[in-house]
Write an enzyme that holds these catalytic residues in place. Structure first.
Site, short mmCIF file in Angstrom:
data_model
loop_
_atom_site.label_atom_id
_atom_site.label_comp_id
_atom_site.label_asym_id
_atom_site.label_seq_id
_atom_site.Cartn_x
_atom_site.Cartn_y
_atom_site.Cartn_z
N ARG A 135 0.84 -1.21 0.00
CA ARG A 135 0.00 0.00 0.00
C ARG A 135 0.87 1.25 0.00
O ARG A 135 0.62 2.20 -0.71
CB ARG A 135 -0.94 -0.02 1.19
CG ARG A 135 -2.28 -0.66 0.94
CD ARG A 135 -2.20 -2.06 0.34
NE ARG A 135 -3.50 -2.69 0.27
CZ ARG A 135 -4.04 -3.39 1.27
NH1 ARG A 135 -3.36 -3.59 2.39
NH2 ARG A 135 -5.25 -3.90 1.14
N ASP A 295 -7.34 -13.66 0.91
CA ASP A 295 -8.29 -12.84 1.67
C ASP A 295 -9.11 -11.94 0.75
O ASP A 295 -8.68 -11.58 -0.34
CB ASP A 295 -7.56 -11.97 2.70
CG ASP A 295 -6.52 -11.07 2.06
OD1 ASP A 295 -5.84 -11.53 1.13
OD2 ASP A 295 -6.41 -9.90 2.47
N GLU A 296 -10.30 -11.61 1.23
CA GLU A 296 -11.11 -10.54 0.64
C GLU A 296 -11.21 -10.65 -0.88
O GLU A 296 -11.02 -9.69 -1.61
CB GLU A 296 -10.51 -9.17 1.03
CG GLU A 296 -10.52 -8.95 2.51
CD GLU A 296 -9.90 -7.62 2.93
OE1 GLU A 296 -10.42 -7.01 3.88
OE2 GLU A 296 -8.91 -7.19 2.31
N TRP A 362 -7.35 -13.73 10.87
CA TRP A 362 -7.32 -12.27 11.10
C TRP A 362 -8.68 -11.69 11.45
O TRP A 362 -8.75 -10.66 12.12
CB TRP A 362 -6.73 -11.55 9.88
CG TRP A 362 -7.60 -11.50 8.65
CD1 TRP A 362 -7.78 -12.48 7.74
CD2 TRP A 362 -8.39 -10.39 8.22
NE1 TRP A 362 -8.62 -12.07 6.75
CE2 TRP A 362 -9.02 -10.77 7.01
CE3 TRP A 362 -8.62 -9.10 8.72
CZ2 TRP A 362 -9.87 -9.93 6.31
CZ3 TRP A 362 -9.46 -8.26 8.01
CH2 TRP A 362 -10.07 -8.67 6.82
N TYR A 387 -3.97 -5.45 15.15
CA TYR A 387 -3.82 -4.70 13.90
C TYR A 387 -3.39 -3.27 14.26
O TYR A 387 -4.17 -2.50 14.81
CB TYR A 387 -5.14 -4.69 13.11
CG TYR A 387 -5.20 -5.76 12.02
CD1 TYR A 387 -4.57 -6.98 12.17
CD2 TYR A 387 -5.92 -5.52 10.84
CE1 TYR A 387 -4.65 -7.95 11.18
CE2 TYR A 387 -6.00 -6.49 9.84
CZ TYR A 387 -5.35 -7.70 10.01
OH TYR A 387 -5.43 -8.65 9.02
N ASP A 389 -2.84 -0.75 12.42
CA ASP A 389 -3.36 0.39 11.66
C ASP A 389 -4.57 0.99 12.37
O ASP A 389 -5.05 2.05 11.97
CB ASP A 389 -3.70 0.01 10.22
CG ASP A 389 -4.53 -1.26 10.10
OD1 ASP A 389 -4.55 -2.09 11.05
OD2 ASP A 389 -5.16 -1.44 9.05
N TRP A 438 -0.53 -2.59 8.61
CA TRP A 438 -1.14 -2.35 7.29
C TRP A 438 -1.04 -0.86 6.99
O TRP A 438 -1.29 -0.03 7.87
CB TRP A 438 -2.60 -2.81 7.31
CG TRP A 438 -2.72 -4.29 7.53
CD1 TRP A 438 -2.96 -4.93 8.71
CD2 TRP A 438 -2.61 -5.31 6.54
NE1 TRP A 438 -3.00 -6.30 8.51
CE2 TRP A 438 -2.79 -6.55 7.19
CE3 TRP A 438 -2.36 -5.29 5.15
CZ2 TRP A 438 -2.73 -7.77 6.51
CZ3 TRP A 438 -2.31 -6.50 4.48
CH2 TRP A 438 -2.49 -7.72 5.16
N THR A 439 -0.69 -0.53 5.76
CA THR A 439 -0.23 0.84 5.53
C THR A 439 -1.07 1.67 4.56
O THR A 439 -0.57 2.60 3.95
CB THR A 439 1.24 0.83 5.04
OG1 THR A 439 1.30 0.11 3.80
CG2 THR A 439 2.17 0.18 6.05
N GLU A 440 -2.37 1.34 4.43
CA GLU A 440 -3.18 2.21 3.58
C GLU A 440 -2.99 3.68 3.98
O GLU A 440 -2.83 4.55 3.14
CB GLU A 440 -4.67 1.87 3.70
CG GLU A 440 -5.09 0.58 3.00
CD GLU A 440 -5.11 -0.61 3.93
OE1 GLU A 440 -4.31 -0.65 4.91
OE2 GLU A 440 -5.93 -1.52 3.70
C1 ACM Z 1 -6.37 -8.73 5.79
O1 ACM Z 1 -6.34 -7.89 6.69
N1 ACM Z 1 -7.06 -8.53 4.68
C2 ACM Z 1 -5.66 -9.98 5.91
#
Ligand code: ACM
EC number: 3.2.1.52
Length: 531
Positions: A135, A295-296, A362, A387, A389, A438-440
């Protein structure tokens, strides 16, 4: 004042003096640890720590588990360890017995260390941290610095999230457009209000960079586990090679956040393409574990695709969930033939799980419970606990404001073995846990510092220490630990919130909405089929 807290730590009489005359000697099997420790100490003592002499530091092998050590500080320093990893952790503990100034890169010595006896070993074998370099790209220098920081906290896995919709960050020689095109995007979303920053962003690691990162980490007993996220989170790859996607219209590398619609198609050529990618990835990463995401993955494009529907019919599958399982299995078989294990996010449970796969759970802990009971190894990465973030306090001035609050104390209270599994043999399947950066909305190494620290210190206690917690004791030790982070130059979050320059006004966060959050979690978890 040691973080994570050793299993046993007692004062002993005597004082050790570390100065430019101090010798450092090691059994041959521990010479790499000695070289690392010499590199850490020599700049501050101003000497080279000669290999022989009296009054020195000695690293020896003893009859202990590989990650365990005993450290005795008196007139000399004795580190007895079961293997190189244990010696490394003993040496890290010794550094923490020195004053914080010993963490500066020059000056400060000589140092006095009060006598001590430490006996120590980790609770879990997988003490991980994910760094999302997809990201927002983090420079190689930033990654090496981050490895030093996680190793200081005795973590031993760096999960590098190398690919996503918004960027492809690893050079693949066979498919150069993955980085020529996929490593760059024209701008980035700045928050959850849809505003864009209008600035190009990108970067990638060459294969030489990757080799350097892996070797640097190995010298610090950190295993780098790569993630190539499939079959969702692949818009950057599809932008580079449109034949991997489901649409006739070309795509750009994605500039916004949230779950995307664009996923890989399920053609033979696409499977082959990513097996080629993995050929190069396996050459670069000796890790027995390879993360392939899972994922997702939105299934709308497969529902609309005649080719995907043909594939479902040909294979006699029930639905698109099973199609994803089939897709992941192509890679599980590929990895197993090369003696590697597939790691996937808990969505890989949804359509039947590849045998031997490890589940990175997760979405809360339901996936961890289901997977462990089905005989799969599990890493607990629960978003509601680890998490990083997520915002660190209530307040609108948190600079990277995901709505859910996850305080330092919340992280410290995390228990890697889910309550439902306690007392069951399946609890043995929990390899450990992994926090996630996580770096969005974390666009630089400075913001990584702010979001990861000091929560990562609390996380380290949850995976290293026995399950009992003592929050006042942790707070007291953290008060002694933060000056070390100051000396290193880590821009962590203070207990009273961000400093003025750490705030980022004008970037609205998601509203604080625990009910919406719970609803989302319930929706996710109700999707989990029992394995
Ligand atoms: C994730 O946070 N989509 C693994």
């Amino acid at each position: 004042m040691i973080v994570p807290k050793p299993v046993k730590h007692e004062p002993r009489p005597g004082t050790f003096v570390l100065d430019r005359e101090t010798s450092l000697a090691a059994d041959p099997a521990l010479s790499a640890v000695a070289a690392w420790l010499r590199g850490e100490l020599a700049p501050v003592t101003g000497g080279e720590l000669p290999p022989a002499g009296s009054g020195g530091i000695r690293l020896t092998l003893g009859d202990l588990p590989p990650e365990a050590y005993r450290l005795t500080v008196g007139r000399t320093v004795e580190i007895v360890a079961g293997g190189p990893a244990g010696a490394f952790y003993g040496a890290q503990t010794f550094r923490q017995l020195l004053p914080p100034a010993a963490f500066r890169r020059a000056g400060g010595g000589p140092f006095e260390v009060p006598g001590a006896y430490v006996e120590d070993a980790p609770r879990f074998g997988w003490r991980g941290c994910l760094l999302d370099v997809a990201r927002h790209f983090m420079t190689k220098a930033d990654v090496l610095r981050f490895i030093d920081l996680i190793a200081l906290h005795k973590l031993n896995v760096l999960h590098l999230h190398l690919t996503d919709d918004q960027g492809w960050r690893i050079e693949i020689r066979r498919h150069p457009r993955l980085t020529e095109v996929g490593a760059w995007r024209k701008e980035s979303q700045t928050g959850w209000n849809g505003a864009m920053d209008g600035r190009p962003h990108g970067g990638y690691y060459t294969q030489e960079d990757i080799k350097e990162i892996v070797a640097y980490a190995a010298a610090r007993h950190v295993m780098v586990v790569p993630e190539i996220d499939l079959p969702g989170h692949t818009q950057a790859a599809i932008a580079a090679y449109p034949e991997l996607g489901n649409l006739d219209t070309p795509l750009e590398v994605r500039t916004t956040w949230g779950i995307g619609q664009n996923v890989l198609n399920v053609e033979d050529g696409t499977v082959k393409f990513f097996q080629d990618v993995l050929d190069e990835v396996l050459e670069l990463f000796p890790s027995p574990y390879i993360v392939l995401g899972g994922d997702e993955c939105r299934k709308d494009q497969w529902r609309a695709s005649p080719a995907a529907q043909r594939r479902i019919a040909e294979l006699g599958l029930r639905d698109e969930e099973e199609l994803q399982s089939w897709f992941m299995r192509q890679f599980d078989v590929y990895l197993a033939a090369r003696e590697r294990r597939l790691v996937g996010w808990d969505e890989i449970l949804e359509g039947g799980l590849a045998p031997g796969a490890v589940v990175a759970s997760w979405r809360g802990e339901l996936g961890a419970v289901a997977a462990a009971r089905a005989g799969h190894d599990v890493v607990n990465c629960s978003n509601t606990s680890v998490y990083f973030d997520y915002r660190q306090g209530p307040g609108e001035d948190e600079p990277v404001p995901f709505g859910t609050v996850l305080t330092l104390e919340d992280v410290y209270a995390f228990e890697p073995v889910p309550a439902e599994l306690r007392g069951e043999p399946a609890a043995e399947r929990v390899l450990g846990a992994q926090c996630g950066v996580w770096t969005e909305l974390i666009d630089s190494s400075r913001r990584v510092d702010y979001m990861a620290f000091p929560r990562l210190a609390a996380f380290a206690e949850t995976v290293w220490c026995p399950p009992e917690r003592d929050l006042p004791d942790f707070h007291a030790r953290l008060a002694g630990h933060l000056p070390r982070l100051d000396a290193i130059g880590v821009e962590y979050r203070r207990a009273d919130g961000p400093l003025p320059w750490q705030t980022r006004p004008g970037v609205p966060g998601r509203p604080e909405d625990p009910e919406r959050w719970q609803a989302q979690l319930d929706a996710w978890t109700s999707n989990l089929r029992s394995p």
